[in-house]
Scaffold this motif. Structure first.
Motif, PDB file in Angstrom:
ATOM      1  N   ARG A  40       0.813  -1.208   0.000  1.00 26.68           N
ATOM      2  CA  ARG A  40       0.000   0.000   0.000  1.00 26.68           C
ATOM      3  C   ARG A  40       0.850   1.263   0.000  1.00 26.68           C
ATOM      4  NH1 ARG A  40      -4.962   0.157  -1.588  1.00 26.68           N
ATOM      5  NH2 ARG A  40      -5.515   1.785  -0.094  1.00 26.68           N
ATOM      6  N   GLU A  41       1.760   1.341  -0.951  1.00 28.11           N
ATOM      7  CA  GLU A  41       2.548   2.565  -1.070  1.00 28.11           C
ATOM      8  C   GLU A  41       1.640   3.757  -1.340  1.00 28.11           C
ATOM      9  OE1 GLU A  41       5.634  -0.472  -2.768  1.00 28.11           O
ATOM     10  OE2 GLU A  41       3.438  -0.198  -2.876  1.00 28.11           O
ATOM     11  N   HIS A  42       2.057   4.895  -0.832  1.00 25.01           N
ATOM     12  CA  HIS A  42       1.262   6.118  -0.949  1.00 25.01           C
ATOM     13  C   HIS A  42       1.792   6.959  -2.109  1.00 25.01           C
ATOM     14  CE1 HIS A  42      -0.059  10.197   0.974  1.00 25.01           C
ATOM     15  NE2 HIS A  42      -0.841   9.838  -0.034  1.00 25.01           N
ATOM     16  N   LEU A  43       0.947   7.225  -3.101  1.00 23.04           N
ATOM     17  CA  LEU A  43       1.321   8.041  -4.247  1.00 23.04           C
ATOM     18  C   LEU A  43       0.609   9.384  -4.173  1.00 23.04           C
ATOM     19  CD1 LEU A  43       0.971   5.377  -7.111  1.00 23.04           C
ATOM     20  CD2 LEU A  43       2.907   5.758  -5.544  1.00 23.04           C
ATOM     21  N   LEU A  44       1.341  10.446  -4.434  1.00 24.57           N
ATOM     22  CA  LEU A  44       0.766  11.794  -4.483  1.00 24.57           C
ATOM     23  C   LEU A  44       0.732  12.238  -5.933  1.00 24.57           C
ATOM     24  CD1 LEU A  44      -0.260  14.449  -3.291  1.00 24.57           C
ATOM     25  CD2 LEU A  44       2.134  15.086  -2.843  1.00 24.57           C
ATOM     26  N   VAL A  45      -0.466  12.468  -6.471  1.00 26.10           N
ATOM     27  CA  VAL A  45      -0.652  12.916  -7.846  1.00 26.10           C
ATOM     28  C   VAL A  45      -0.958  14.403  -7.843  1.00 26.10           C
ATOM     29  CG1 VAL A  45      -2.063  12.705  -9.929  1.00 26.10           C
ATOM     30  CG2 VAL A  45      -1.485  10.655  -8.604  1.00 26.10           C
ATOM     31  N   VAL A  46      -0.177  15.169  -8.616  1.00 22.89           N
ATOM     32  CA  VAL A  46      -0.376  16.618  -8.688  1.00 22.89           C
ATOM     33  C   VAL A  46      -0.607  16.990 -10.148  1.00 22.89           C
ATOM     34  CG1 VAL A  46       0.530  18.881  -8.059  1.00 22.89           C
ATOM     35  CG2 VAL A  46       1.250  16.853  -6.768  1.00 22.89           C
ATOM     36  N   ASP A  47      -1.850  17.321 -10.492  1.00 25.43           N
ATOM     37  CA  ASP A  47      -2.191  17.676 -11.876  1.00 25.43           C
ATOM     38  C   ASP A  47      -3.438  18.551 -11.850  1.00 25.43           C
ATOM     39  OD1 ASP A  47      -3.124  17.580 -14.672  1.00 25.43           O
ATOM     40  OD2 ASP A  47      -1.616  16.001 -14.898  1.00 25.43           O
ATOM     41  N   ASP A  48      -3.429  19.644 -12.602  1.00 23.83           N
ATOM     42  CA  ASP A  48      -4.565  20.567 -12.574  1.00 23.83           C
ATOM     43  C   ASP A  48      -5.732  20.110 -13.451  1.00 23.83           C
ATOM     44  OD1 ASP A  48      -2.956  21.082 -14.842  1.00 23.83           O
ATOM     45  OD2 ASP A  48      -3.873  23.041 -15.104  1.00 23.83           O
ATOM     46  N   ASP A  49      -5.521  19.077 -14.246  1.00 25.57           N
ATOM     47  CA  ASP A  49      -6.582  18.530 -15.084  1.00 25.57           C
ATOM     48  C   ASP A  49      -7.403  17.541 -14.255  1.00 25.57           C
ATOM     49  OD1 ASP A  49      -8.042  16.796 -16.899  1.00 25.57           O
ATOM     50  OD2 ASP A  49      -6.816  17.618 -18.520  1.00 25.57           O
ATOM     51  N   ALA A  50      -8.662  17.900 -13.982  1.00 26.52           N
ATOM     52  CA  ALA A  50      -9.498  17.087 -13.094  1.00 26.52           C
ATOM     53  C   ALA A  50      -9.718  15.688 -13.652  1.00 26.52           C
ATOM     54  CB  ALA A  50     -10.843  17.780 -12.866  1.00 26.52           C
ATOM     55  N   GLU A  51      -9.863  15.568 -14.979  1.00 26.42           N
ATOM     56  CA  GLU A  51     -10.085  14.255 -15.575  1.00 26.42           C
ATOM     57  C   GLU A  51      -8.865  13.352 -15.397  1.00 26.42           C
ATOM     58  OE1 GLU A  51     -11.431  14.294 -19.559  1.00 26.42           O
ATOM     59  OE2 GLU A  51     -13.171  15.578 -19.155  1.00 26.42           O
ATOM     60  N   ILE A  52      -7.664  13.926 -15.612  1.00 27.67           N
ATOM     61  CA  ILE A  52      -6.439  13.132 -15.433  1.00 27.67           C
ATOM     62  C   ILE A  52      -6.269  12.736 -13.978  1.00 27.67           C
ATOM     63  CG2 ILE A  52      -3.912  13.232 -15.507  1.00 27.67           C
ATOM     64  CD1 ILE A  52      -4.134  14.836 -18.057  1.00 27.67           C
ATOM     65  N   ARG A  53      -6.540  13.668 -13.061  1.00 25.99           N
ATOM     66  CA  ARG A  53      -6.428  13.353 -11.634  1.00 25.99           C
ATOM     67  C   ARG A  53      -7.325  12.175 -11.265  1.00 25.99           C
ATOM     68  NH1 ARG A  53      -7.158  18.662 -10.666  1.00 25.99           N
ATOM     69  NH2 ARG A  53      -9.121  18.345  -9.533  1.00 25.99           N
ATOM     70  N   GLN A  54      -8.579  12.242 -11.715  1.00 22.43           N
ATOM     71  CA  GLN A  54      -9.528  11.186 -11.372  1.00 22.43           C
ATOM     72  C   GLN A  54      -9.143   9.866 -12.013  1.00 22.43           C
ATOM     73  OE1 GLN A  54     -12.086  11.358  -9.123  1.00 22.43           O
ATOM     74  NE2 GLN A  54     -12.057   9.127  -9.448  1.00 22.43           N
ATOM     75  N   LEU A  55      -8.710   9.944 -13.283  1.00 24.17           N
ATOM     76  CA  LEU A  55      -8.295   8.733 -13.994  1.00 24.17           C
ATOM     77  C   LEU A  55      -7.140   8.053 -13.276  1.00 24.17           C
ATOM     78  CD1 LEU A  55      -8.171   6.851 -16.527  1.00 24.17           C
ATOM     79  CD2 LEU A  55      -6.611   8.528 -17.524  1.00 24.17           C
ATOM     80  N   LEU A  56      -6.114   8.837 -12.943  1.00 27.93           N
ATOM     81  CA  LEU A  56      -4.940   8.254 -12.301  1.00 27.93           C
ATOM     82  C   LEU A  56      -5.263   7.747 -10.899  1.00 27.93           C
ATOM     83  CD1 LEU A  56      -2.040  10.654 -13.387  1.00 27.93           C
ATOM     84  CD2 LEU A  56      -2.662   8.410 -14.300  1.00 27.93           C
ATOM     85  N   ALA A  57      -6.045   8.519 -10.156  1.00 29.32           N
ATOM     86  CA  ALA A  57      -6.388   8.089  -8.800  1.00 29.32           C
ATOM     87  C   ALA A  57      -7.121   6.749  -8.835  1.00 29.32           C
ATOM     88  CB  ALA A  57      -7.236   9.150  -8.113  1.00 29.32           C
TER      89      ALA A  57
END
Length: 241
Positions: free
Chosen positions: A5-22
Motif C-alpha cells: 500500500r505505497e502512498h502516491l501523491l498525484v499533482v495535476d490541474d486537469d481534473a479528468e487526469i487526476r480522477q483517472l490516475l487516482a
C-alpha cells in the motif's frame, strides 16, 4: 494488488487526469492522494510523506519544475514528472532538478504504472553497501561538502554552487570512496531507467562536476574514469555528523 500500500501523491490541474490516475492506481493497490496545484501538494506533504510523487510540469501558479526543486531540497522522495514536451532537452532539465523519471503526455495509465513500479523498485532495491551513509560534513582533497545545506566549499574557501543532480552525483561518489561505480549503478542510484538521453546525461554531469572541482579534464585527480567499468572517487574522504 500491492500489499505494501505505497502512498502516491498525484499533482495535476486537469481534473479528468487526476480522477483517472487516482482510480487506476487505487485499482492496482496503491493509496493515492490527488491534488490540483502546488498549494494542495504542500498541504499533502505536510500531512504525510508519500512514497512517490507524480507531478505535472504545467501547473497554475507555481509550476512543476519549481515544486520538484523545492521537494528535492528537502527530501529524496522519488518524483515522476508529467510533461507535454517529451524531447531530450526537457528530460535533461528533469535531471538537473532531481526528477527520477519523465513521462510525456499523452500517456497510457498502463505505461505510467510501469514507470511507478520501476521507480519504487529502484528506491527499495539498492544493496546496503550502495545506500547513502549518515553524516553531514564530507572532506576530501581539500574540499568540504555540507550535506544539509548542499554547499560545496573549495580549498580556498569559495562556495561552489551545485545543481541537484551534481549534488546527488557527488554525494553518491563520496559515500563510496575508492569503489568503482558502474554506469548502471550510478543510473540506478540517481537517474531514470530511460537509458538513452539519461545515459548521455550522466557523462555530462560527470564532466560538469569535474569542472566544479576544478579538475584537469585530461587527467582528473579526484573523479577518475576506469575504462570499461565506470567512475571512482580517488580521494580519501572524512565524514562526521
Amino acid at each position: 494488488m500491492n500489499s505494501a500500500r505505497e502512498h502516491l501523491l498525484v499533482v495535476d490541474d486537469d481534473a479528468e487526469i487526476r480522477q483517472l490516475l487516482a482510480t487506476y492506481l487505487q485499482d492496482h493497490g496503491y493509496r493515492v492522494t490527488a491534488v490540483a496545484d502546488g498549494r494542495g501538494m504542500r498541504a499533502a506533504l505536510a500531512a504525510s510523506q508519500p512514497d512517490l510523487i507524480i507531478l505535472d510540469v504545467m501547473l497554475p501558479g507555481e509550476d512543476g519544475v519549481s515544486l520538484c526543486r523545492a521537494v528535492r531540497a528537502r527530501s529524496e522522495v522519488p518524483v515522476i514528472m508529467l510533461t507535454a514536451r517529451g524531447d531530450e532537452t526537457d528530460r535533461i532539465v528533469g535531471l538537473e532538478i532531481g526528477a527520477d523519471d519523465y513521462v510525456p503526455k499523452p500517456f497510457s495509465p498502463r505505461e505510467l504504472l510501469a514507470r511507478v513500479k520501476s521507480v519504487l523498485r529502484r528506491a527499495k532495491a539498492l544493496p546496503p553497501n550502495l545506500r547513502q551513509q549518515e553524516g553531514r560534513w564530507f572532506r576530501f582533497a581539500g574540499w568540504q561538502l555540507d550535506a544539509v545545506t548542499r554547499n560545496l566549499t573549495a580549498p580556498d574557501g569559495v562556495v561552489v554552487p551545485l545543481s541537484a543532480t551534481e549534488f546527488k552525483l557527488l554525494r553518491t561518489l563520496l559515500d563510496h570512496p575508492g569503489r568503482v561505480l558502474t554506469r548502471d549503478q550510478l543510473i540506478e542510484l540517481m537517474l531514470s531507467r530511460d537509458a538513452g538521453p539519461f545515459d548521455r546525461a550522466l557523462d555530462v554531469q560527470i564532466s560538469r562536476l569535474r569542472q566544479r572541482l576544478r579538475e584537469d579534464a585530461r587527467e582528473p585527480a579526484i573523479i577518475k574514469t576506469v575504462r570499461g567499468q565506470g567512475y571512482v572517487l580517488a580521494a580519501a574522504v572524512e565524514s562526521e555528523p
